[in-house]
Write a protein that holds these residues in place. Structure first.
Motif, PDB file in Angstrom:
ATOM      1  N   SER A 401     -57.738 -38.076 -73.671  1.00 33.61           N
ATOM      2  CA  SER A 401     -58.761 -37.603 -72.758  1.00 33.61           C
ATOM      3  C   SER A 401     -59.896 -38.622 -72.487  1.00 33.61           C
ATOM      4  O   SER A 401     -60.414 -38.892 -71.561  1.00 33.61           O
ATOM      5  N   ILE A 405     -60.597 -40.337 -68.836  1.00 31.42           N
ATOM      6  CA  ILE A 405     -62.064 -40.404 -68.291  1.00 31.42           C
ATOM      7  C   ILE A 405     -62.682 -41.708 -67.906  1.00 31.42           C
ATOM      8  O   ILE A 405     -63.095 -42.026 -67.018  1.00 31.42           O
ATOM      9  N   VAL A 410     -66.678 -40.956 -62.760  1.00 28.52           N
ATOM     10  CA  VAL A 410     -67.620 -39.683 -62.694  1.00 28.52           C
ATOM     11  C   VAL A 410     -68.977 -40.098 -63.625  1.00 28.52           C
ATOM     12  O   VAL A 410     -68.897 -40.656 -64.391  1.00 28.52           O
ATOM     13  N   GLN A 414     -70.339 -34.331 -65.364  1.00 25.55           N
ATOM     14  CA  GLN A 414     -68.923 -34.346 -64.951  1.00 25.55           C
ATOM     15  C   GLN A 414     -67.827 -34.749 -65.977  1.00 25.55           C
ATOM     16  O   GLN A 414     -66.833 -34.193 -66.009  1.00 25.55           O
ATOM     17  N   GLU A 415     -68.329 -35.908 -66.501  1.00 30.33           N
ATOM     18  CA  GLU A 415     -67.420 -36.446 -67.200  1.00 30.33           C
ATOM     19  C   GLU A 415     -67.030 -35.509 -68.611  1.00 30.33           C
ATOM     20  O   GLU A 415     -65.975 -35.500 -68.909  1.00 30.33           O
ATOM     21  N   ARG A 417     -67.235 -32.203 -68.627  1.00 32.63           N
ATOM     22  CA  ARG A 417     -66.293 -31.237 -68.087  1.00 32.63           C
ATOM     23  C   ARG A 417     -65.193 -31.320 -68.078  1.00 32.63           C
ATOM     24  O   ARG A 417     -64.235 -30.710 -68.335  1.00 32.63           O
ATOM     25  N   ILE A 418     -64.799 -32.480 -67.567  1.00 36.49           N
ATOM     26  CA  ILE A 418     -63.375 -33.059 -67.220  1.00 36.49           C
ATOM     27  C   ILE A 418     -62.401 -33.100 -68.416  1.00 36.49           C
ATOM     28  O   ILE A 418     -61.704 -32.822 -68.802  1.00 36.49           O
ATOM     29  N   LYS A 419     -63.425 -33.971 -69.437  1.00 35.27           N
ATOM     30  CA  LYS A 419     -62.809 -34.272 -70.651  1.00 35.27           C
ATOM     31  C   LYS A 419     -62.677 -33.004 -71.283  1.00 35.27           C
ATOM     32  O   LYS A 419     -61.457 -32.846 -71.930  1.00 35.27           O
ATOM     33  N   LEU A 421     -62.000 -30.132 -70.185  1.00 38.83           N
ATOM     34  CA  LEU A 421     -60.967 -29.219 -69.306  1.00 38.83           C
ATOM     35  C   LEU A 421     -59.574 -29.705 -69.804  1.00 38.83           C
ATOM     36  O   LEU A 421     -58.440 -29.058 -70.147  1.00 38.83           O
ATOM     37  N   LEU A 422     -59.591 -31.225 -69.753  1.00 37.69           N
ATOM     38  CA  LEU A 422     -58.341 -31.925 -70.137  1.00 37.69           C
ATOM     39  C   LEU A 422     -57.665 -31.478 -71.728  1.00 37.69           C
ATOM     40  O   LEU A 422     -56.737 -31.136 -71.930  1.00 37.69           O
TER      41      LEU A 422
END
Length: 731
Positions: A401, A405, A410, A414-415, A417-419, A421-422
């Motif tokens: 993760s 990133i 990002v 947002q970073e 959230r993506i982290k 989610l992953l």
């Protein structure tokens, strides 16, 4: 006033999430069987592990003894006395009794749900270790995975009331205290480590090997990476004191004395002397003896054991028949640790990478080593590798993760959230096979309600000093529900103990009756002897022989086989001191071949006899003229010939049993060829075919349980149900 930092709040939050998840997963079984009557007795769930009943018995007796009744001691004596083997001094029983005293729940509910909550505590040290490694997300993922991994779930699910509910929690706390001790060099972790060892030994006396492995690894770590750090030698010394093979309070005294000395700088120059003293104390108290005994029991196993003294009798060892101590396929090994084979290899790779990045995690190797011992030493050990390999997969998830990133442009919000989610998606992927296992793992309770009703009724008929004879698998539940004595159980089932019980169940009624009276009376005689001469036995290391050896000598024989051959005749038996009952469950059909192993042996030389023929078929097919009992076994319905592959034989007799509307057993016996050695029994109400040789057909178990053909001079029926038959010995 104590204030929590953001990191501490996050740590606590993650612990609560992981704990709640672990508990929720263990309630799936409860939801699945909530309305299933056979798993309930007196409106309460029954437990699903045989061994749990021994701790339940101890807790029950403790509660009887600590009653507020003014005649508490008298009440205690009524429920617990010498020879009943009730484990009133065991940690599991004591902790259970404590919970029953302070919690507003029934005894049955507490023993059923204790594994759910106590085993879930494993998430705490996992997340605290991750905190020491500055990676709390890794800790959360590892805690989620470890708490529901196959083997850990199997041995800590709802109803699995056994010492396993803390057997991983406590060593993980030990690993946490060791990691923090080595990292911080704070004196408080010296005390935490020693106290954890004391508690672990109190809870699980077989913890010697793992404790010693931790000690050895810390010593190696110190000599290789941190030789000049005197703190590490303090840690080793206080661990040695805690690990001595002596009374817990004595060890606690040494621990507190050592801790006091280590807090004083003026004693620093004596650290190496204190360490030497601790090592001498460890070996002088026999600290290494139980470690070697465990290695011999699980790794260097023999199928036959010999006393080596006296008559030198040979017995079949129980370790050869215990599934959890047997060899397992690699796929099973991998699945039990990580959920499936692919996840296992990824977890192992992640663990190796974690060792490279975090050298301190080398200290977790004893748990991995013990877990991997399962591949040769038995599946029960896989549980130890679960939390450490969970760190491996969790570390990879957090590293992947982080690297992902960094590869994308990002912003901060947002970073995150993506982290998140992953990591969530990857974690769910790892959890899924473990969840599916939980969903499909519909293990039954030890006994069903009908069987327990029989035991409950038997307990009202039999006295506490009476014996109930059955195979050792059922010993603990019999003692718990009927409150009687047994010859063999989950803790007392070595080859010498199992031989006479096996002999009774697999030989003729006359032989079984004689052996039953002999074994019970000699068991009580041995208890008395061991009590009266306890000091002499310990001081002079006297050998206490098996009942069979004493019987053989007392009846004037030097060959145990010659003595056994006389049991089919009228022999002068010891004076009857108590009643004896036989508990014969239908379920024992599943293990009858295993039961025969223990008495099908030449006691004088250890040579195993030819295995009696026994085959049970429940998944048979009616093909019209024939019945297919197995892939290559067929029964011709007209000629009553059995076909085994290319071989065809006539049977000796065909027997059909059935129950009428009033639940009375009837049987139809059709002789076919009296020169044949194989009979077929069709238990119609059980949907079961039995194929047995003549010795098995005439055995006590088949005659009394399956056919209800009992010798009225020797036995009288007490309770005859489809699930269980109970008979009382008349001699």
């Amino acid at each position: 006033m104590l204030t929590l930092t953001t990191e501490n709040k996050k740590t606590l939050f993650y612990i609560l999430i992981a704990f709640a998840f672990s508990v929720a997963m263990r309630l799936i079984w409860v939801y699945q069987f909530g309305g299933y009557a056979p798993f309930h007795f007196n409106g309460q769930f029954m437990i699903n592990t045989n061994d749990g009943y021994i701790w339940a018995e101890g807790a029950r007796d403790l509660l009887s003894g600590t009653s507020t009744n003014p005649n508490a001691q008298e009440y205690f004596d009524k429920f617990h006395q010498f020879n009943d083997l009730s484990p009133v001094t065991s940690a599991a029983s004591q902790l259970t009794a404590f919970f029953v005293k302070i919690l507003p729940f029934s005894f049955e509910s507490i023993i059923f749900y204790m594994p759910v909550f106590l085993s879930s505590l494993v998430v705490i040290p996992i997340i605290l270790i991750a905190k020491a490694l500055k990676n709390l997300e890794m800790g959360l993922i590892a805690a989620l995975v470890a708490s529901v991994a196959w083997s850990y779930y199997n041995r800590t699910m709802a109803g699995y009331y056994d010492t396993d509910m803390l057997n991983i929690v406590l060593p993980m706390f030990l690993l946490w205290s060791i990691v923090w001790a080595v990292q911080t060099n704070k004196d408080i972790y010296l005390l935490f480590t020693a106290l954890d060892i004391l508690v672990y030994r109190w809870w699980y006396p077989q913890s010697y090997s793992l404790e010693f492995s931790f000690f050895g690894l810390i010593l190696a770590y110190t000599l290789i990476f941190d030789r000049k750090n005197s703190y590490n030698y303090k840690l080793l010394a206080i661990m040695m004191f805690a690990m001595m093979n002596t009374d817990g309070f004595i060890r606690l005294g040494f621990v507190l004395a050592a801790f006091y000395a280590f807090k004083q700088e003026k004693y620093d120059k004596y650290i190496y002397y204190i360490l030497g003293l601790s090592i001498i104390g460890f070996f002088a108290t026999g600290g290494f003896d139980p470690i070697w005994a465990q290695l011999k029991g699980y790794v260097f196993r023999n199928s036959v054991s010999s006393t080596g003294k006296g008559l030198g009798l040979h017995f079949f060892t129980v370790m050869q028949t215990v599934r959890e101590a047997g060899h397992i396929p690699f796929e099973t090994f991998a699945n039990r640790i990580s959920g499936n084979t692919i996840t296992f290899f990824i977890s192992l790779l992640g663990y190796i990478y974690l060792l490279y990045k975090q050298r301190i995690m080398i200290l977790s190797l004893p748990l991995v080593g013990l877990g991997f011992l399962a591949y040769v030493g038995g599946l029960r050990f896989t549980i130890y590798a679960v939390p450490v390999l969970a760190f491996g997969i969790a570390f990879l998830i957090t590293e992947i993760s982080e690297k992902f990133i960094k590869q994308i442009a990002v912003k901060d919000a947002q970073e995150n959230r993506i982290k998140f989610l992953l990591m969530t998606v990857l974690t769910l992927g790892v959890l899924y096979p473990n969840y599916k296992h939980i969903e499909m793992y519909k293990v039954p309770t030890v006994f069903n309600a009908n069987e327990v009703k029989v035991l409950d009724a038997l307990g009202k008929k039999a006295k506490r000093d009476d014996y109930v004879i059955s195979w050792w698998d059922y010993g603990y539940p019999i003692r718990y529900y009927a409150d009687v004595k047994t010859l063999a159980d989950g803790g007392k089932h070595n080859g010498a103990v199992n031989f006479p019980v096996s002999y009774m169940l697999t030989h003729t009624q006359k032989e079984a009756a004689n052996m039953a009276r002999l074994d019970v009376e000699y068991t009580e005689k041995k208890f008395k002897f061991q009590k009266e001469y306890k000091k002499e036995i310990e001081d002079k290391n006297l050998t206490v022989f098996s009942n069979i050896e004493y019987m053989t000598k007392d009846y004037g024989f030097t060959n145990a086989n010659d003595f056994l051959s006389k049991l089919s005749l009228d022999v002068k038996l010891p004076k009857k001191t108590r009643d004896i009952y036989f508990y014969l469950p239908y379920r024992m059909i599943n293990i009858y071949p295993t039961v025969t192993l223990f008495s099908n042996i030449d006691l004088m030389n250890g040579v195993k006899g030819k295995q009696p023929f026994f085959f049970a078929s429940r998944n048979f097919k009616d093909l019209g003229n024939t019945i297919q009992l197995a892939q290559n076994i067929f029964l011709d319905k007209k000629t009553l010939q059995l076909t085994f592959g290319n071989k065809t034989v006539l049977i000796r007799r065909f027997v059909k049993t059935y129950y009428d509307k009033s639940m009375q057993l009837h049987k139809k016996v059709q002789p076919v060829n009296l020169s044949s050695n194989i009979s077929v029994i069709f238990m119609s109400n059980y949907n079961t075919f039995l194929l047995v040789d003549e010795k098995t057909y005439n055995s006590l178990y088949i005659q009394l349980m399956v056919l209800q053909n009992y010798d009225k001079k020797l036995f009288e029926p007490v309770m005859l149900t489809p699930s269980v038959k109970v008979y009382k010995l008349k001699i």
